[in-house]
Design an enzyme around this catalytic site. Sequence first.
Site, PDB file in Angstrom:
ATOM      1  N   LYS A   1      21.569  13.717 -48.367  1.00  0.00           N
ATOM      2  CA  LYS A   1      21.659  13.380 -49.796  1.00  0.00           C
ATOM      3  C   LYS A   1      20.473  12.481 -50.151  1.00  0.00           C
ATOM      4  O   LYS A   1      20.553  11.251 -50.064  1.00  0.00           O
ATOM      5  CB  LYS A   1      23.005  12.698 -50.073  1.00  0.00           C
ATOM      6  CG  LYS A   1      23.545  12.983 -51.465  1.00  0.00           C
ATOM      7  CD  LYS A   1      24.991  12.618 -51.593  1.00  0.00           C
ATOM      8  CE  LYS A   1      25.390  12.396 -53.034  1.00  0.00           C
ATOM      9  NZ  LYS A   1      25.169  13.524 -53.922  1.00  0.00           N
TER      10      LYS A   1
HETATM   11  N1  PMP Z   1      26.369  19.732 -53.478  1.00  0.00           N
HETATM   12  C1  PMP Z   1      25.507  18.862 -54.047  1.00  0.00           C
HETATM   13  C2  PMP Z   1      24.119  19.290 -54.277  1.00  0.00           C
HETATM   14  C3  PMP Z   1      25.949  17.569 -54.402  1.00  0.00           C
HETATM   15  O1  PMP Z   1      25.103  16.712 -54.973  1.00  0.00           O
HETATM   16  C4  PMP Z   1      27.297  17.196 -54.181  1.00  0.00           C
HETATM   17  C5  PMP Z   1      27.772  15.836 -54.577  1.00  0.00           C
HETATM   18  N2  PMP Z   1      27.546  14.908 -53.556  1.00  0.00           N
HETATM   19  C6  PMP Z   1      28.142  18.143 -53.585  1.00  0.00           C
HETATM   20  C7  PMP Z   1      27.657  19.388 -53.239  1.00  0.00           C
HETATM   21  C8  PMP Z   1      29.569  17.793 -53.285  1.00  0.00           C
HETATM   22  O2  PMP Z   1      29.630  16.844 -52.252  1.00  0.00           O
HETATM   23  P1  PMP Z   1      30.843  15.845 -52.123  1.00  0.00           P
HETATM   24  O3  PMP Z   1      32.073  16.666 -52.144  1.00  0.00           O
HETATM   25  O4  PMP Z   1      30.619  15.188 -50.803  1.00  0.00           O
HETATM   26  O5  PMP Z   1      30.776  14.901 -53.260  1.00  0.00           O
END
Ligand code: PMP
Length: 296
Positions: free
Chosen positions: A153
Site C-alpha cells: 500500500k
Molecule cells: N484494493 C485497493 C487498491 C485498495 O486501496 C484497498 C483499500 N485498502 C483495497 C483493495 C481493499 O483493501 P482492504 O480490504 O484491506 O481495505
Amino acid sequence: MYYNENTTIFLDGKWMKAKDASTDLYAQTMHYGSGVFEGIRSYATEDGAKVFKAKEHYERLLYSAEKMHIQLNYSVEELVELTYELLERNDLQNAYIRPLVYLGANMSLQPTDEVHVLLCSWSWDRYLGDDMLRVMTSSFQRPNPKSCHVEAKVTGHYTNSILATTEAKNKGYDEALLLDMNGNVAEGPGANFFFEKDDKLYTAPLGNILAGITRQTVLELAKELGIEVFEKFFTPDEVYNADGAFFTGTAAEVAGIESLDGKAFNLPWEETLGAALSAAYLNRVQKVEYRNFELV
Ligand code: PMP
C-alpha cells in the site's frame, strides 16, 4: 472534515495537535510518492471501540515499508497500542484511522533514513454511500506487478486510483473497475471486486491486486456460510451476465454494485449473496454476531 483545532495526532513519537504539526516541503514522499500507509476502521461495540483486524493492517504496513526499503522502527503491537490511545485521546469510536509512513528531505531516487510516522483518525461515514453503485470498466489498468509492488500500500500507487475514479465520475458513473495488464478484472481504485453467478462467488486471485483485508474477511465469512468462492481470472464479459456484484474494502465495507458499463445485474441486491455477506460483515466488525444467541 479531517481535523479541527482539538484533534490530536501521533507524529514521530509525540502526541500533538494536528493544527500545530508541519512537514518538510522537500520530503521525498511529497515529490515521488514513496510513502506507505494504511486505512483502518474502528467500530463502537459493547466492549468499547474495537479496531477491526488491527494486527493484519499493521502487518501489511510493515510489509509495505519493507518492500519500499523503508526502515520502520515500530512493532505491530506498539502500533496497535498507539492506535487505541489515538482513539481515546480523540474520543472516537466509529472512526477511520490513517497511519502514514513518509520520508524526509531527499531528492535522489534512493531510500532515505529519515522516516516519519503519523497516526491520525477521524469520524467517518461509509465511503461509497448506501446507494447501489453504477460502475464502469476503466480505461486505466492497475499497475503491472513488474513495475511496482502492487500488493503493497504505497502512496504513489494511488495516482492510478485517482485517475480511474475521476474518469468514472466525469462519465457519470459512481466508481471504476480496473483491469490488469492482461485484460482480466483486477479491482476497484480502493476496493476488491466480487461477482455472483448461480450461487457462487468469483474474485480475482492475488498477484495483480492489493490483498484486501476485507476481501480475506469475506472469504472467511463465505466459508462459514457455506458459500463457494472461486479465486480466478475473469474478463468484464463474464461479469456482464452476473447475478450480482460488490466491492470490498475497509472504507467501503461490502458495497453493492448495480451495473457494470450500464448492464444491470440479474438479481435485486437484497436477494444476492453479497447482501447476506454485507450483513454478516457488519455484524462481525461490530461484534454483534452472537447477540441473538442465548445460553441455556
Ligand atoms: N484494493 C485497493 C487498491 C485498495 O486501496 C484497498 C483499500 N485498502 C483495497 C483493495 C481493499 O483493501 P482492504 O480490504 O484491506 O481495505
